[in-house]
Write an enzyme that holds these catalytic residues in place. Structure first.
Site, PDB file in Angstrom:
ATOM      1  N   ARG A   1      -9.191  -0.150   3.600  1.00 57.59           N
ATOM      2  CA  ARG A   1      -8.248   0.844   3.037  1.00 57.59           C
ATOM      3  C   ARG A   1      -6.917   0.185   2.690  1.00 57.59           C
ATOM      4  NH1 ARG A   1      -6.700   4.757   7.185  1.00 57.59           N
ATOM      5  NH2 ARG A   1      -5.159   5.049   5.565  1.00 57.59           N
TER       6      ARG A   1
ATOM      7  N   LYS B   1       0.836  -1.218   0.000  1.00 55.54           N
ATOM      8  CA  LYS B   1       0.000   0.000   0.000  1.00 55.54           C
ATOM      9  C   LYS B   1       0.862   1.257   0.000  1.00 55.54           C
ATOM     10  CE  LYS B   1      -1.948   1.783   3.968  1.00 55.54           C
ATOM     11  NZ  LYS B   1      -1.730   3.235   4.103  1.00 55.54           N
ATOM     12  N   ASN B   2       1.771   1.335   0.956  1.00 52.77           N
ATOM     13  CA  ASN B   2       2.514   2.587   1.111  1.00 52.77           C
ATOM     14  C   ASN B   2       3.466   2.840  -0.048  1.00 52.77           C
ATOM     15  OD1 ASN B   2       1.124   3.160   3.404  1.00 52.77           O
ATOM     16  ND2 ASN B   2       2.729   2.493   4.822  1.00 52.77           N
TER      17      ASN B   2
ATOM     18  N   ARG C   1       0.076  14.858  13.677  1.00 52.52           N
ATOM     19  CA  ARG C   1       0.804  14.392  12.495  1.00 52.52           C
ATOM     20  C   ARG C   1       1.282  15.613  11.707  1.00 52.52           C
ATOM     21  NH1 ARG C   1      -1.673   8.897   9.931  1.00 52.52           N
ATOM     22  NH2 ARG C   1       0.428   8.868   9.083  1.00 52.52           N
ATOM     23  N   PRO C   2       2.316  16.298  12.217  1.00 53.45           N
ATOM     24  CA  PRO C   2       2.772  17.533  11.566  1.00 53.45           C
ATOM     25  C   PRO C   2       3.454  17.247  10.222  1.00 53.45           C
ATOM     26  CG  PRO C   2       4.244  16.936  13.369  1.00 53.45           C
ATOM     27  CD  PRO C   2       3.130  15.942  13.385  1.00 53.45           C
ATOM     28  N   ILE C   3       3.596  18.290   9.397  1.00 57.76           N
ATOM     29  CA  ILE C   3       4.342  18.149   8.136  1.00 57.76           C
ATOM     30  C   ILE C   3       5.489  19.162   8.072  1.00 57.76           C
ATOM     31  CG2 ILE C   3       2.433  17.128   6.805  1.00 57.76           C
ATOM     32  CD1 ILE C   3       2.196  19.970   5.474  1.00 57.76           C
ATOM     33  N   ASP C   4       5.939  19.609   9.266  1.00 58.53           N
ATOM     34  CA  ASP C   4       6.989  20.635   9.296  1.00 58.53           C
ATOM     35  C   ASP C   4       8.270  20.174   8.595  1.00 58.53           C
ATOM     36  OD1 ASP C   4       6.872  18.877  11.658  1.00 58.53           O
ATOM     37  OD2 ASP C   4       8.750  19.832  12.211  1.00 58.53           O
TER      38      ASP C   4
ATOM     39  N   ASP D   1       3.409   0.030  12.327  1.00 60.56           N
ATOM     40  CA  ASP D   1       2.167  -0.413  11.690  1.00 60.56           C
ATOM     41  C   ASP D   1       1.838  -1.877  12.003  1.00 60.56           C
ATOM     42  OD1 ASP D   1       1.856   2.102  10.735  1.00 60.56           O
ATOM     43  OD2 ASP D   1       2.241   1.641   8.633  1.00 60.56           O
TER      44      ASP D   1
ATOM     45  N   CYS E   1      -4.974   8.093   9.253  1.00 62.06           N
ATOM     46  CA  CYS E   1      -5.319   7.588  10.589  1.00 62.06           C
ATOM     47  C   CYS E   1      -4.960   8.621  11.648  1.00 62.06           C
ATOM     48  CB  CYS E   1      -4.561   6.291  10.877  1.00 62.06           C
ATOM     49  SG  CYS E   1      -5.037   4.934   9.804  1.00 62.06           S
TER      50      CYS E   1
ATOM     51  N   ARG F   1      -3.552  10.037   3.904  1.00 62.68           N
ATOM     52  CA  ARG F   1      -2.341  10.720   4.335  1.00 62.68           C
ATOM     53  C   ARG F   1      -1.408  10.980   3.150  1.00 62.68           C
ATOM     54  NH1 ARG F   1      -1.091  13.891   8.250  1.00 62.68           N
ATOM     55  NH2 ARG F   1       1.128  13.983   8.569  1.00 62.68           N
TER      56      ARG F   1
HETATM   57  C1  UD1 Z   1       4.132   6.635   7.198  1.00 62.16           C
HETATM   58  C2  UD1 Z   1       3.101   5.551   6.935  1.00 62.16           C
HETATM   59  C3  UD1 Z   1       2.442   5.128   8.239  1.00 62.16           C
HETATM   60  C4  UD1 Z   1       3.483   4.718   9.266  1.00 62.16           C
HETATM   61  C5  UD1 Z   1       4.567   5.793   9.407  1.00 62.16           C
HETATM   62  C6  UD1 Z   1       5.734   5.350  10.290  1.00 62.16           C
HETATM   63  C7  UD1 Z   1       2.361   6.065   4.679  1.00 62.16           C
HETATM   64  C8  UD1 Z   1       1.282   6.583   3.809  1.00 62.16           C
HETATM   65  N1  UD1 Z   1       2.111   6.070   5.994  1.00 62.16           N
HETATM   66  O1  UD1 Z   1       3.424   7.744   7.743  1.00 62.16           O
HETATM   67  O2  UD1 Z   1       1.569   4.031   7.976  1.00 62.16           O
HETATM   68  O3  UD1 Z   1       2.878   4.512  10.522  1.00 62.16           O
HETATM   69  O4  UD1 Z   1       5.098   6.132   8.115  1.00 62.16           O
HETATM   70  O5  UD1 Z   1       6.298   4.185   9.790  1.00 62.16           O
HETATM   71  O6  UD1 Z   1       3.402   5.630   4.213  1.00 62.16           O
HETATM   72  N2  UD1 Z   1       6.910  13.880  12.042  1.00 62.16           N
HETATM   73  C9  UD1 Z   1       7.164  15.194  12.414  1.00 62.16           C
HETATM   74  N3  UD1 Z   1       7.170  16.138  11.421  1.00 62.16           N
HETATM   75  C10 UD1 Z   1       6.963  15.833  10.103  1.00 62.16           C
HETATM   76  C11 UD1 Z   1       6.714  14.494   9.748  1.00 62.16           C
HETATM   77  C12 UD1 Z   1       6.688  13.530  10.748  1.00 62.16           C
HETATM   78  O7  UD1 Z   1       7.346  15.493  13.577  1.00 62.16           O
HETATM   79  O8  UD1 Z   1       7.001  16.726   9.263  1.00 62.16           O
HETATM   80  C13 UD1 Z   1       6.866  12.845  13.095  1.00 62.16           C
HETATM   81  C14 UD1 Z   1       5.489  12.205  13.244  1.00 62.16           C
HETATM   82  O9  UD1 Z   1       4.667  12.946  14.112  1.00 62.16           O
HETATM   83  C15 UD1 Z   1       5.832  10.834  13.796  1.00 62.16           C
HETATM   84  C16 UD1 Z   1       7.205  10.538  13.151  1.00 62.16           C
HETATM   85  O10 UD1 Z   1       7.698  11.778  12.685  1.00 62.16           O
HETATM   86  O11 UD1 Z   1       5.993  10.900  15.191  1.00 62.16           O
HETATM   87  C17 UD1 Z   1       7.157   9.564  12.000  1.00 62.16           C
HETATM   88  O12 UD1 Z   1       6.220  10.006  11.031  1.00 62.16           O
HETATM   89  P1  UD1 Z   1       6.385   9.672   9.468  1.00 62.16           P
HETATM   90  O13 UD1 Z   1       7.465   8.663   9.285  1.00 62.16           O
HETATM   91  O14 UD1 Z   1       6.501  10.971   8.742  1.00 62.16           O
HETATM   92  O15 UD1 Z   1       4.992   9.011   9.142  1.00 62.16           O
HETATM   93  P2  UD1 Z   1       4.131   9.166   7.807  1.00 62.16           P
HETATM   94  O16 UD1 Z   1       5.034   9.341   6.638  1.00 62.16           O
HETATM   95  O17 UD1 Z   1       3.044  10.173   8.000  1.00 62.16           O
END
Ligand code: UD1
Length: 445
Positions: free
Chosen positions: A415, A32-33, A132-135, A323, A127, A103
């Site tokens: 999903r 999926k991912n 879930r920030p994107i900074d 996961d 989920c 996401r």
């Molecule tokens: C992806 C997976 C999700 C999985 C996760 C961790 C997809 C679509 N989803 O989610 O199923 O659980 O990887 O293996 O592939 N963080 C920040 N700032 C950011 C981005 C992330 O602080 O800009 C933090 C998050 O809050 C979290 C950690 O980094 O604590 C890991 O998140 P991340 O690896 O980015 O997860 P996703 O890519 O959203």
């Protein structure tokens, strides 16, 4: 193989009559991912491409519809193949309801920035595991020359990015992030000059997205390590057929389903090294994990003996995948004594524990740690799938429980699990989808 159908416009549940040891063979579908990242990546290619081993799941259907809404031409000659021509894309804006459904829609930021030098994308959904920030994504874009990438620039939930043009950069991620690593890779492929991503995530699907992009003409080295180097190229010609890797999390879920029911299953079409963290922990508990080239057989060689309680900590790859955390907690319920599960990736990923308690689990949560007291004999119940993997965990518990359980909000599980009903039925499970009337709690087949 096709699943039974329900009216998916109405709420539906999985109805599972458990208590049977699962036996036989299960085939794993495409990741999926990886598929979500690769379909988004295909949007920045300058020619057509064909994707094979695409999983037939609703998150992928949403991503395909989203890309079509940008103008991309996407045909599906069969349920596992997509023929994609992104040259018909006519917008850099994605702000409709589809964006907030998944996401992975955030990958369109990197892909459209790369394609058009601009991207206006609504903040993504997915989920709920707490914040879930994107900074980190935005920081990477800023370092590559994109304007509009300060968190304060987000306008009414929409990120408006513009670069003229993108250039290479030296990026260091303070936290290992899958999404930010992929987004930085996407933006860097056609940026001018060299990009280095330090403290990059190393998940199998990061390697798969990089392999796809390289097959399209990109120059990415080091994917799968914590330093990824990308030499920007002006054009990604495409014209290639690429096959998506098997789904690590689907495979792990079925390994756990086999184990928790006391079954004996051989799982096919997976990559055994991707399963190492789970295989190691299951061996510690007492299970036998037999690896072939692309198969894993799971069984308990001493079913009359107690399983060992163990400690598990989730962390980025090659650590234990978050996961698989909820499904593993279900398995820990079968060990004698106290096991510990530490959740190190997400702030809040134990919301499913009250649902599991309805099935007899004895679990105490302290912030990011769950203490699991076994042995639990799961009992049937009506429960809610609070998110995708939590739902998969409840499926595992229901398969082990005597009697009939209903797992509501099963669309959340659909999903990410292709044809789960027919795959589990083929190994002896009794499972079907049923429409649910939440007002009267009645169900219908
Ligand atoms: C992806 C997976 C999700 C999985 C996760 C961790 C997809 C679509 N989803 O989610 O199923 O659980 O990887 O293996 O592939 N963080 C920040 N700032 C950011 C981005 C992330 O602080 O800009 C933090 C998050 O809050 C979290 C950690 O980094 O604590 C890991 O998140 P991340 O690896 O980015 O997860 P996703 O890519 O959203």
């Amino acid at each position: 193989m096709t699943d039974n159908t329900v009216d998916k416009t109405r709420p539906y549940a999985y109805k599972i009559t458990g208590g049977k040891a699962l036996k036989g063979d299960i085939e794993i579908s495409g990741s999926k991912n990886a598929a979500l990242g690769i379909i988004a990546a295909a949007m920045m290619v300058d020619g057509p491409c064909t994707l094979e081993n695409v999983p037939d799941i609703s998150d992928v259907h949403v991503m395909v519809d989203l890309c079509r809404s940008l103008g991309a031409t996407i045909e599906a000659p069969d349920i596992h193949t997509l023929v994609i021509d992104p040259r018909t894309i006519n917008t850099y804006k994605a702000s409709g309801a589809l964006v907030s459904k998944i996401r992975a829609s955030y990958y369109l930021m990197g892909a459209l920035l790369s394609r058009s030098g601009q991207a206006s994308i609504r903040l993504p959904g997915g989920c709920n595991f707490g914040q879930r920030p994107i900074d980190l994504h935005l920081k990477a874009f800023r370092l590559m020359g994109a304007r509009g990438s300060r968190p304060t620039d987000i306008d009414n939930g929409i990120v408006n990015l513009k670069a003229d043009p993108l250039h290479g950069a030296n990026i260091f991620f303070d936290i290992v992030s899958v999404g930010a690593t992929i987004n930085a890779m996407l933006a860097a492929c056609k940026a001018q000059g060299k990009t280095v991503i330090n403290n990059a995530a190393r998940e199998p699907h990061i390697v798969d997205v990089a392999n796809f992009l390289n097959a399209m003409g990109a120059r990415i080295k080091g994917a799968g390590t914590d330093t990824i180097k990308i030499d920007g190229v002006p054009v990604l010609p495409g014209n290639f057929t690429y096959s998506i890797i098997p789904d690590q999390i689907e495979a792990g879920t079925y390994m756990i389903a086999a184990a928790v029911t006391g079954g004996d299953i051989t799982i096919h079409n997976l990559i055994p090294p991707h399963m190492d963290p789970l295989s190691a922990k299951m061996r510690e508990m007492g299970y036998t994990i037999e690896e072939g080239d692309d198969t894993i057989r799971v069984y308990n060689p001493y079913p009359d003996e107690e399983l060992y309680a163990i400690n598990v900590k989730t962390s980025p790859h090659p650590g234990f995948p978050t996961d698989l955390q909820p499904q593993t907690v279900v398995l820990l319920c079968k060990a004698a004594g106290m096991s510990r599960m530490h959740e190190n990736v997400w702030q809040s990923r134990f919301q499913y524990v009250p649902e599991l308690a309805k099935m007899g689990a004895n679990i105490t949560v302290y912030d990011r740690m769950a203490l699991v007291n076994g042995v639990t004999d799961f009992k049937s119940a009506t429960v809610e799938a609070t998110d995708l993997r939590a739902g998969a965990a409840l499926v595992c518990a229901a398969l082990a429980a005597e009697g009939t359980s209903f797992i509501n909000n099963a669309q959340r599980i659909d999903r990410g699990y292709e044809h789960i009903v027919s795959k589990l039925t083929a190994v002896g499970a009794t499972i079907e989808r049923v429409n649910v009337d939440y007002t009267s709690e009645d169900t219908e087949a």
